[in-house]
Design an enzyme around this catalytic site. Sequence first.
Site, PDB file in Angstrom:
ATOM      1  N   SER A  61      -2.405  -4.052  21.271  1.00 29.99           N
ATOM      2  CA  SER A  61      -1.909  -2.753  20.834  1.00 29.99           C
ATOM      3  C   SER A  61      -1.524  -1.927  22.049  1.00 29.99           C
ATOM      4  CB  SER A  61      -2.982  -2.018  20.042  1.00 29.99           C
ATOM      5  OG  SER A  61      -2.690  -0.638  20.005  1.00 29.99           O
ATOM      6  N   SER A  71      -4.268   3.174   8.362  1.00 25.61           N
ATOM      7  CA  SER A  71      -5.101   1.985   8.138  1.00 25.61           C
ATOM      8  C   SER A  71      -4.474   1.070   7.088  1.00 25.61           C
ATOM      9  CB  SER A  71      -6.525   2.379   7.747  1.00 25.61           C
ATOM     10  OG  SER A  71      -6.524   3.294   6.692  1.00 25.61           O
ATOM     11  N   LEU A 130      -2.152   9.917   6.727  1.00 27.11           N
ATOM     12  CA  LEU A 130      -0.874   9.301   6.344  1.00 27.11           C
ATOM     13  C   LEU A 130      -1.012   7.783   6.217  1.00 27.11           C
ATOM     14  CD1 LEU A 130       1.620  11.385   8.520  1.00 27.11           C
ATOM     15  CD2 LEU A 130       0.948  11.751   6.139  1.00 27.11           C
ATOM     16  N   SER A 131      -2.238   7.305   6.136  1.00 32.64           N
ATOM     17  CA  SER A 131      -2.524   5.899   5.830  1.00 32.64           C
ATOM     18  C   SER A 131      -2.148   4.919   6.925  1.00 32.64           C
ATOM     19  CB  SER A 131      -1.858   5.467   4.525  1.00 32.64           C
ATOM     20  OG  SER A 131      -2.441   6.128   3.462  1.00 32.64           O
ATOM     21  N   HIS A 161      -6.828  12.289  -5.196  1.00 36.54           N
ATOM     22  CA  HIS A 161      -8.171  11.934  -5.676  1.00 36.54           C
ATOM     23  C   HIS A 161      -8.144  11.538  -7.153  1.00 36.54           C
ATOM     24  CE1 HIS A 161     -10.605  12.873  -2.082  1.00 36.54           C
ATOM     25  NE2 HIS A 161      -9.596  13.671  -1.804  1.00 36.54           N
ATOM     26  N   ASP A 170      -3.205   4.292  -1.207  1.00 36.01           N
ATOM     27  CA  ASP A 170      -2.573   4.084   0.100  1.00 36.01           C
ATOM     28  C   ASP A 170      -1.891   2.723   0.170  1.00 36.01           C
ATOM     29  OD1 ASP A 170      -3.937   6.425   0.504  1.00 36.01           O
ATOM     30  OD2 ASP A 170      -5.457   5.566   1.804  1.00 36.01           O
TER      31      ASP A 170
HETATM   32  C1  GLA Z   1      -7.555   8.684   0.745  1.00 35.65           C
HETATM   33  C2  GLA Z   1      -7.911   7.402   0.029  1.00 35.65           C
HETATM   34  C3  GLA Z   1      -7.046   7.187  -1.205  1.00 35.65           C
HETATM   35  C4  GLA Z   1      -7.029   8.418  -2.105  1.00 35.65           C
HETATM   36  C5  GLA Z   1      -6.763   9.677  -1.285  1.00 35.65           C
HETATM   37  C6  GLA Z   1      -6.887  10.927  -2.090  1.00 35.65           C
HETATM   38  O1  GLA Z   1      -6.269   8.600   1.270  1.00 35.65           O
HETATM   39  O2  GLA Z   1      -7.753   6.300   0.904  1.00 35.65           O
HETATM   40  O3  GLA Z   1      -7.496   6.044  -1.917  1.00 35.65           O
HETATM   41  O4  GLA Z   1      -8.208   8.523  -2.840  1.00 35.65           O
HETATM   42  O5  GLA Z   1      -7.634   9.770  -0.160  1.00 35.65           O
HETATM   43  O6  GLA Z   1      -5.890  11.004  -3.049  1.00 35.65           O
END
Ligand code: GLA
Length: 426
Positions: free
Chosen positions: A92, A173, A170-171, A53, A217
């Site tokens: 997918s 997206s 874990l991103s 954050h 991310d």
């Molecule tokens: C999510 C958001 C990021 C970041 C984190 C916290 O993953 O997509 O941009 O703010 O939360 O660190």
Amino acid sequence: MTPLPGRPGSAAGLGERAVPAAVRAVRAFVAAYGREPTLLVRSPARVNLIGEHTDYNDGLCLPVAIDRELCIALRRTDDVPTAGDATLRLVSEQDPAPAVVGLPPPAADTPPPARATGWARYVQGVAVQLAATGELAAIGELAGAGQLAGAGLVPWQGALASDIPLGAGLSSSAALELAVAVACTHLAGSVPAPTELARLAQRAENTWVGAATGLLDQLACVGGIAGHALRIDCRTLTITPVPLPAGLAVVVIDTGSRRELVTSAYADRRAECERAARALAVPALRDLEALPADAASRLDPVALRRARFVIAENARVDAVAEALARGDAEAAGRLLLAGHRGIRDDFEVSGPELDAAVAAAQAAPGCFGARMTGGGFAGCAVALVDRTRLDAFTAAFEPAYSARTGREAVLHVCSAVAGTSVTALR
Ligand code: GLA
């Protein structure tokens, strides 16, 4: 931050390895389109070691691009006139409905109800942003307009397979956004700088999907370097590689917990941080190295806690980066645990399963330190573990976590890998 298609449960824990996503993507392409793909795009997940954050506070973070990846096998469709219409089409393995983006893509001000839903919205959003930049249009003129459609976007068909756990923080997206962006720019003959790709993907997420996330991310996903964490300065967008000690295992602990309404809590935290920065008369919390002596009288209690966390967290990023660079895993681990306490007590985005995972990991043999990772509330924790003691760590962690929560966690022992890439298949 929306769950994306993948293979829940397929991401291998310690021991089991599934058929890799790259292989599944190629197979799915052949099954869907009856011919071979020509390109493979690989896009990693990310885990953030410290610096949570902080990105939207112009601050510092220290993510690692990890070897859990999303892959798209693809092929342009304007080489064979009958192969496809002027679309980006992506099937997918997890969703019977493909993502289809007509070219040219919708205008950037298309109202939300007229946009695609679910994971297809990310695909569409990237195409919209690419068209909106105009950059590809110029390249299109150079390459010959006959070969290009829709503001420089080349039509293609693709198949997606992913080993990134869904909704786990874990991103997945960002991995999808960057994969689509790299596919499109590669086919258009463009090689944008990684930071430009990351910003484009972030704009897709912010303005088209509607999630007001920072740049952590996308920068981690596109900027990954094998064997290294990435110290990212979110104001200057400078990425500094930090070598990970060879004996150190980065263990991602998927707690199995997922939460709704994370997006609104995230927006609240952003607003609270902005409120704190305004009250302290700085452009962003990044600009403070310590709270001023009169902070308690200038800030409401919530804003005070948020500011205290962000200021300390930025300092921890540099301290962890320095500890890792000198091979001091114990110091890095202590800082991770301090980060967890701060995000739990001052920033208040941890959750019961995350706290239980951190406590169980800390108590297990070989663990230098652990903390929740990502946006918070649910999803994953990360632990730094002595590589020679992974078996003992796992044997102690799993029953301890289950006893605390009644859940089974999935452990991912991760390697740091390169960022989003594209390779020719033949
Ligand atoms: C999510 C958001 C990021 C970041 C984190 C916290 O993953 O997509 O941009 O703010 O939360 O660190």
